[in-house]
Design an enzyme around this catalytic site. Structure first.
Site, PDB file in Angstrom:
ATOM      1  N   CYS A  93       0.781  -1.122   0.021  1.00 36.53           N
ATOM      2  CA  CYS A  93       0.204  -0.187   0.083  1.00 36.53           C
ATOM      3  C   CYS A  93       1.017   1.130   0.019  1.00 36.53           C
ATOM      4  CB  CYS A  93      -1.072  -0.119   1.358  1.00 36.53           C
ATOM      5  SG  CYS A  93      -2.031   1.555   1.232  1.00 36.53           S
ATOM      6  N   GLU A 150      -2.853   0.728  -6.962  1.00 39.96           N
ATOM      7  CA  GLU A 150      -1.917  -0.303  -7.367  1.00 39.96           C
ATOM      8  C   GLU A 150      -1.641  -0.171  -8.886  1.00 39.96           C
ATOM      9  OE1 GLU A 150       0.097  -1.545  -5.463  1.00 39.96           O
ATOM     10  OE2 GLU A 150      -0.860  -2.096  -3.334  1.00 39.96           O
TER      11      GLU A 150
END
Length: 222
Positions: free
Chosen positions: A2, A106
């Site tokens: 993350c 992402e």
């Protein structure tokens, strides 16, 4: 992993989603669509074991005060070893926090390039990401967001994802009296991965200086 996320829900929406008594040191949250490591982020935590829950700013970069100057400053901690790692276990036991987010980014390889995706809840509600924090050498709080193996559609984008907790796990996660690892393992649950969706977004998000609502807009079909 993350490494970038967005938070644009106003304070009243966050407080309602948390469903716990909450004091705010920064109630006037500024919408952010490209939150990067090495910046101040919002987190819910207790300043001490007996204190109330507060929403305030922590530095996204974990560097406990007892570590040397050349110690690593991770932004993530893996759920597989956060409770046993010497570097993290003290914070995991005594200084857990929640990082609110509306979604995270992402990147997945496409035609030799990396295509960013925005991952978020299908119902638009905020996500509550499990984190740990510690006082940094400068006395200010720094945190790391926990990650776990990707689940559900998130696996289509990356093999890791932040540990987003379900509603019933928020209070136990923030309970400073809950320190037994096995008990926590039994009662803390991640958000049902079927509640997560994602879509491709502009590569403008690759540059942290870009920060506007267009970064989370879905790209038109090719």
């Amino acid at each position: 992993m993350c490494g970038r996320f967005a938070l644009y829900s106003p304070y009243p929406s966050l407080a309602a989603s948390l469903r716990l008594p909450l004091e705010a040191a920064e109630a006037d949250l500024v919408p952010r669509y490209n939150v990067a490591p090495g910046t101040w982020i919002s987190a819910v935590r207790r300043l001490d074991d007996e204190g109330p829950l507060v929403l305030d700013a922590v530095w996204w970069g974990y560097h406990p005060h007892w570590a040397g100057d050349d110690a690593p400053e991770p932004i993530n901690a893996r759920v597989e070893n956060v409770a046993t790692s010497k570097y993290f276990r003290g914070a995991f036991t005594h200084k857990r926090c929640l990082v609110p987010a509306n979604g995270w980014f992402e990147w997945t390889p496409v035609d030799g390039k990396k295509q960013p995706h925005f991952l978020t809840r299908e119902d638009g509600e905020p996500l509550w990401l499990a984190g740990i924090w510690s006082e940094r050498p400068d006395g200010k709080p720094g945190c790391a967001i926990l990650t776990e193996p990707a689940r559900g559609v998130a696996k289509q984008v990356h093999d890791r994802m932040p540990l987003a907790l379900d509603a019933d796990s928020l209070a136990p996660w923030l309970d400073s009296s809950l320190t037994d690892r096995e008990t926590m393992r039994q009662i803390i649950r991640h958000l049902d991965p079927r509640e997560i969706t994602h879509w491709p977004v502009s590569t403008r998000v690759n540059t942290p200086a870009h920060d506007d609502e267009s970064l989370i807009a879905s790209l038109p079909p090719r």
